[in-house]
Design a protein around this motif. Structure first.
Motif, PDB file in Angstrom:
ATOM      1  N   TYR A   1       0.851  -1.191   0.000  1.00 28.50           N
ATOM      2  CA  TYR A   1       0.000   0.000   0.000  1.00 28.50           C
ATOM      3  C   TYR A   1       0.886   1.240   0.000  1.00 28.50           C
ATOM      4  CZ  TYR A   1       0.931  -0.152   5.062  1.00 28.50           C
ATOM      5  OH  TYR A   1       1.543  -0.203   6.287  1.00 28.50           O
ATOM      6  N   GLU A   2       0.326   2.369  -0.445  1.00 28.24           N
ATOM      7  CA  GLU A   2       1.081   3.621  -0.557  1.00 28.24           C
ATOM      8  C   GLU A   2       0.562   4.721   0.354  1.00 28.24           C
ATOM      9  OE1 GLU A   2       3.075   3.772  -4.903  1.00 28.24           O
ATOM     10  OE2 GLU A   2       0.921   4.182  -4.905  1.00 28.24           O
ATOM     11  N   SER A   3      -0.392   4.409   1.222  1.00 27.44           N
ATOM     12  CA  SER A   3      -0.900   5.384   2.187  1.00 27.44           C
ATOM     13  C   SER A   3      -1.679   4.642   3.255  1.00 27.44           C
ATOM     14  CB  SER A   3      -1.823   6.403   1.491  1.00 27.44           C
ATOM     15  OG  SER A   3      -3.012   5.774   1.045  1.00 27.44           O
ATOM     16  N   TRP A   4      -1.933   5.329   4.381  1.00 28.51           N
ATOM     17  CA  TRP A   4      -2.752   4.719   5.413  1.00 28.51           C
ATOM     18  C   TRP A   4      -4.154   4.446   4.890  1.00 28.51           C
ATOM     19  CZ3 TRP A   4       0.235   2.593   8.468  1.00 28.51           C
ATOM     20  CH2 TRP A   4       1.254   3.226   9.174  1.00 28.51           C
ATOM     21  N   LEU A   5      -4.647   5.328   4.015  1.00 26.74           N
ATOM     22  CA  LEU A   5      -5.983   5.144   3.461  1.00 26.74           C
ATOM     23  C   LEU A   5      -6.048   3.874   2.617  1.00 26.74           C
ATOM     24  CD1 LEU A   5      -8.703   6.564   3.497  1.00 26.74           C
ATOM     25  CD2 LEU A   5      -8.029   7.794   1.416  1.00 26.74           C
ATOM     26  N   GLU A   6      -5.001   3.629   1.841  1.00 29.14           N
ATOM     27  CA  GLU A   6      -4.948   2.390   1.068  1.00 29.14           C
ATOM     28  C   GLU A   6      -4.842   1.181   1.991  1.00 29.14           C
ATOM     29  OE1 GLU A   6      -2.143   2.177  -2.113  1.00 29.14           O
ATOM     30  OE2 GLU A   6      -2.715   4.122  -2.947  1.00 29.14           O
ATOM     31  N   ARG A   7      -4.086   1.308   3.081  1.00 32.00           N
ATOM     32  CA  ARG A   7      -3.975   0.207   4.036  1.00 32.00           C
ATOM     33  C   ARG A   7      -5.342  -0.135   4.621  1.00 32.00           C
ATOM     34  NH1 ARG A   7      -2.353   0.680   9.384  1.00 32.00           N
ATOM     35  NH2 ARG A   7      -3.950   2.306   9.354  1.00 32.00           N
ATOM     36  N   ASP A   8      -6.117   0.904   4.978  1.00 30.83           N
ATOM     37  CA  ASP A   8      -7.449   0.659   5.516  1.00 30.83           C
ATOM     38  C   ASP A   8      -8.339  -0.021   4.478  1.00 30.83           C
ATOM     39  OD1 ASP A   8      -6.753   1.743   7.930  1.00 30.83           O
ATOM     40  OD2 ASP A   8      -7.815   3.647   7.634  1.00 30.83           O
ATOM     41  N   ARG A   9      -8.240   0.394   3.240  1.00 30.85           N
ATOM     42  CA  ARG A   9      -9.060  -0.220   2.199  1.00 30.85           C
ATOM     43  C   ARG A   9      -8.676  -1.678   2.006  1.00 30.85           C
ATOM     44  NH1 ARG A   9     -13.905   0.728   0.975  1.00 30.85           N
ATOM     45  NH2 ARG A   9     -13.288   2.849   1.531  1.00 30.85           N
ATOM     46  N   LEU A  10      -7.379  -1.974   2.065  1.00 33.43           N
ATOM     47  CA  LEU A  10      -6.934  -3.368   1.978  1.00 33.43           C
ATOM     48  C   LEU A  10      -7.537  -4.202   3.100  1.00 33.43           C
ATOM     49  CD1 LEU A  10      -3.119  -3.363   1.089  1.00 33.43           C
ATOM     50  CD2 LEU A  10      -4.970  -4.463  -0.177  1.00 33.43           C
ATOM     51  N   MET A  11      -7.572  -3.637   4.302  1.00 29.88           N
ATOM     52  CA  MET A  11      -8.121  -4.373   5.435  1.00 29.88           C
ATOM     53  C   MET A  11      -9.610  -4.643   5.227  1.00 29.88           C
ATOM     54  SD  MET A  11      -7.643  -3.550   9.488  1.00 29.88           S
ATOM     55  CE  MET A  11      -5.871  -3.841   9.367  1.00 29.88           C
ATOM     56  N   LEU A  12     -10.340  -3.666   4.684  1.00 28.89           N
ATOM     57  CA  LEU A  12     -11.762  -3.866   4.410  1.00 28.89           C
ATOM     58  C   LEU A  12     -11.965  -4.936   3.336  1.00 28.89           C
ATOM     59  CD1 LEU A  12     -13.001  -0.170   4.487  1.00 28.89           C
ATOM     60  CD2 LEU A  12     -13.583  -1.960   6.127  1.00 28.89           C
ATOM     61  N   LEU A  13     -11.116  -4.945   2.325  1.00 29.76           N
ATOM     62  CA  LEU A  13     -11.200  -5.985   1.304  1.00 29.76           C
ATOM     63  C   LEU A  13     -10.882  -7.353   1.889  1.00 29.76           C
ATOM     64  CD1 LEU A  13      -9.441  -4.128  -1.658  1.00 29.76           C
ATOM     65  CD2 LEU A  13     -11.864  -4.772  -1.548  1.00 29.76           C
ATOM     66  N   ASP A  14      -9.889  -7.390   2.766  1.00 32.38           N
ATOM     67  CA  ASP A  14      -9.499  -8.635   3.412  1.00 32.38           C
ATOM     68  C   ASP A  14     -10.637  -9.163   4.292  1.00 32.38           C
ATOM     69  OD1 ASP A  14      -7.516 -10.595   3.753  1.00 32.38           O
ATOM     70  OD2 ASP A  14      -6.740  -9.661   5.568  1.00 32.38           O
ATOM     71  N   PHE A  15     -11.415  -8.262   4.844  1.00 34.68           N
ATOM     72  CA  PHE A  15     -12.532  -8.599   5.730  1.00 34.68           C
ATOM     73  C   PHE A  15     -13.759  -9.078   4.952  1.00 34.68           C
ATOM     74  CE2 PHE A  15     -16.057  -6.882   8.568  1.00 34.68           C
ATOM     75  CZ  PHE A  15     -15.974  -7.897   9.503  1.00 34.68           C
ATOM     76  N   ASP A  16     -13.798  -8.787   3.655  1.00 34.95           N
ATOM     77  CA  ASP A  16     -14.950  -9.120   2.813  1.00 34.95           C
ATOM     78  C   ASP A  16     -14.904 -10.605   2.456  1.00 34.95           C
ATOM     79  OD1 ASP A  16     -16.858  -9.458   0.826  1.00 34.95           O
ATOM     80  OD2 ASP A  16     -16.396  -7.562  -0.165  1.00 34.95           O
ATOM     81  N   PRO A  17     -15.873 -11.412   2.879  1.00 36.08           N
ATOM     82  CA  PRO A  17     -15.824 -12.852   2.609  1.00 36.08           C
ATOM     83  C   PRO A  17     -16.011 -13.205   1.139  1.00 36.08           C
ATOM     84  CG  PRO A  17     -17.924 -12.268   3.590  1.00 36.08           C
ATOM     85  CD  PRO A  17     -17.066 -11.031   3.654  1.00 36.08           C
ATOM     86  N   LEU A  18     -16.456 -12.252   0.332  1.00 38.85           N
ATOM     87  CA  LEU A  18     -16.650 -12.516  -1.091  1.00 38.85           C
ATOM     88  C   LEU A  18     -15.414 -12.188  -1.918  1.00 38.85           C
ATOM     89  CD1 LEU A  18     -20.325 -11.287  -1.575  1.00 38.85           C
ATOM     90  CD2 LEU A  18     -19.480 -13.568  -1.017  1.00 38.85           C
ATOM     91  N   VAL A  19     -14.350 -11.734  -1.264  1.00 39.35           N
ATOM     92  CA  VAL A  19     -13.074 -11.464  -1.940  1.00 39.35           C
ATOM     93  C   VAL A  19     -12.172 -12.681  -1.777  1.00 39.35           C
ATOM     94  CG1 VAL A  19     -10.964 -10.069  -1.872  1.00 39.35           C
ATOM     95  CG2 VAL A  19     -13.203  -8.960  -1.701  1.00 39.35           C
ATOM     96  N   THR A  20     -11.624 -13.153  -2.902  1.00 40.34           N
ATOM     97  CA  THR A  20     -10.749 -14.331  -2.858  1.00 40.34           C
ATOM     98  C   THR A  20      -9.293 -14.011  -3.178  1.00 40.34           C
ATOM     99  OG1 THR A  20     -11.226 -14.872  -5.183  1.00 40.34           O
ATOM    100  CG2 THR A  20     -12.662 -15.843  -3.510  1.00 40.34           C
ATOM    101  N   GLY A  21      -9.014 -12.825  -3.698  1.00 37.35           N
ATOM    102  CA  GLY A  21      -7.637 -12.454  -4.010  1.00 37.35           C
ATOM    103  C   GLY A  21      -7.540 -10.982  -4.346  1.00 37.35           C
ATOM    104  N   MET A  22      -6.341 -10.407  -4.152  1.00 35.55           N
ATOM    105  CA  MET A  22      -6.150  -8.992  -4.466  1.00 35.55           C
ATOM    106  C   MET A  22      -4.673  -8.704  -4.661  1.00 35.55           C
ATOM    107  SD  MET A  22      -7.335  -7.626  -0.742  1.00 35.55           S
ATOM    108  CE  MET A  22      -6.920  -8.543   0.736  1.00 35.55           C
ATOM    109  N   ALA A  23      -4.408  -7.716  -5.476  1.00 30.77           N
ATOM    110  CA  ALA A  23      -3.031  -7.291  -5.750  1.00 30.77           C
ATOM    111  C   ALA A  23      -3.002  -5.772  -5.826  1.00 30.77           C
ATOM    112  CB  ALA A  23      -2.534  -7.889  -7.069  1.00 30.77           C
ATOM    113  N   SER A  24      -1.895  -5.183  -5.365  1.00 36.52           N
ATOM    114  CA  SER A  24      -1.754  -3.731  -5.400  1.00 36.52           C
ATOM    115  C   SER A  24      -0.935  -3.301  -6.608  1.00 36.52           C
ATOM    116  CB  SER A  24      -1.096  -3.233  -4.107  1.00 36.52           C
ATOM    117  OG  SER A  24       0.154  -3.859  -3.916  1.00 36.52           O
ATOM    118  N   GLN A  25      -1.250  -2.094  -7.119  1.00 39.34           N
ATOM    119  CA  GLN A  25      -0.580  -1.553  -8.300  1.00 39.34           C
ATOM    120  C   GLN A  25      -0.490  -2.653  -9.378  1.00 39.34           C
ATOM    121  OE1 GLN A  25       0.016   1.693  -7.875  1.00 39.34           O
ATOM    122  NE2 GLN A  25      -0.486   1.530  -5.711  1.00 39.34           N
ATOM    123  N   PRO A  26      -1.611  -3.255  -9.755  1.00 41.36           N
ATOM    124  CA  PRO A  26      -1.573  -4.469 -10.567  1.00 41.36           C
ATOM    125  C   PRO A  26      -1.149  -4.257 -12.009  1.00 41.36           C
ATOM    126  CG  PRO A  26      -3.819  -3.702 -10.310  1.00 41.36           C
ATOM    127  CD  PRO A  26      -2.973  -2.839  -9.425  1.00 41.36           C
TER     128      PRO A  26
END
Length: 260
Positions: free
Chosen positions: A68-93
């Motif tokens: 992540y490149e900011s605290w705001l991005e870090r928080d968004r990553l955590m929300l995505l990680d918390f979402d049970p319908l998300v199975t994978g994610m990549a930053s700056q893809p």
């Protein structure tokens, strides 16, 4: 480029494969790539006097680190990680590029690519409303149109609601599988089958020092659920069975998930 006229043939895409090879081509050809598994398209810089905070978030969903490149991005990553319908994610893809109406080459690197349980893709840009300049808005509009052209969804998100984010940060501290104790988890599901106060229910299972980490882990996994926007988690917070479970089952049919 008019966002209303964007096609996948108009957009060039560049990314770095899991093997570290830089690839380039039209979006119309490359969109099937599993972008949730690629390397970041650019590095995360760190230098003296830097105005933003870069880092790596340990994702329970991915079983590894996502940048992540900011605290705001870090928080968004955590929300995505918390979402049970998300199975994978990549930053700056990947980096998208296209030719603007005045003939200039425009480039944009979205913040995240997300894969959902149904196989669909989601492209996410993180930017608060007050920090969107006209050029940014134009890039987001073209990016959204490009995503639609290949069947992806696009979201531009800002600052999450403060109470929700505070609660998710707390639960995130218990996201690691090592916190899980199957016998305690199964008992918690029984206790909260009809709902009840957080601390009172935990004490019915056993010593709160041993039980609460498992309870928070089940809340993270959505095996149990609370209203995360009503207020900060407390002893009196009402806990119930979760409505979303691993495997797409409902709360009653999947109560055995807690014992895994």
């Amino acid at each position: 480029m008019d966002a209303d006229e964007v096609s996948a043939e108009d957009i060039e895409l560049e990314y770095v494969s899991p093997a570290g090879v830089r690839e380039r081509g039209l979006l119309s050809r490359l969109w099937p790539v599993r972008f949730e598994s690629v390397r970041p398209e650019r590095r995360f810089p760190a230098f003296r006097g830097q105005g933003n905070w870069c880092g790596w978030y340990g994702s329970a969903t991915c079983g590894g680190h996502v940048g992540y490149e900011s605290w705001l991005e870090r928080d968004r990553l955590m929300l995505l990680d918390f979402d049970p319908l998300v199975t994978g994610m990549a930053s700056q893809p990947f980096r998208l590029s296209w030719t603007s109406t005045d003939g200039k080459r425009v480039r944009h690197t979205p913040d995240f690519f997300v894969r959902r349980a149904d196989g669909t893709g989601l492209v996410v840009d993180v930017r608060p409303d007050e920090r969107i300049e006209p050029d940014d808005a134009a890039k987001f509009a073209v990016t959204a149109a490009a995503c639609r052209a290949v069947g992806w969804n696009f979201q531009r998100v800002g600052t999450p609601e403060a109470v929700l984010m505070a609660n998710v940060r707390w639960l995130g501290g218990y996201r690691h599988p090592r916190v899980h104790r199957p016998e305690v988890a199964a008992r918690l599901v029984e206790v909260f089958a009809d709902g009840g106060g957080l601390l009172a229910g935990a004490l019915r299972v056993g010593d709160q020092i041993a039980v609460l980490p498992v309870l928070f882990h089940l809340l993270w996994r959505r095996v149990l659920a609370v209203d995360l926007e009503a207020g900060l988690l407390s002893a009196d917070t009402q806990v119930r069975l979760g409505l979303v479970r691993e495997g797409g089952q409902d709360a009653v049919a999947s109560s055995a998930a807690a014992s895994r």
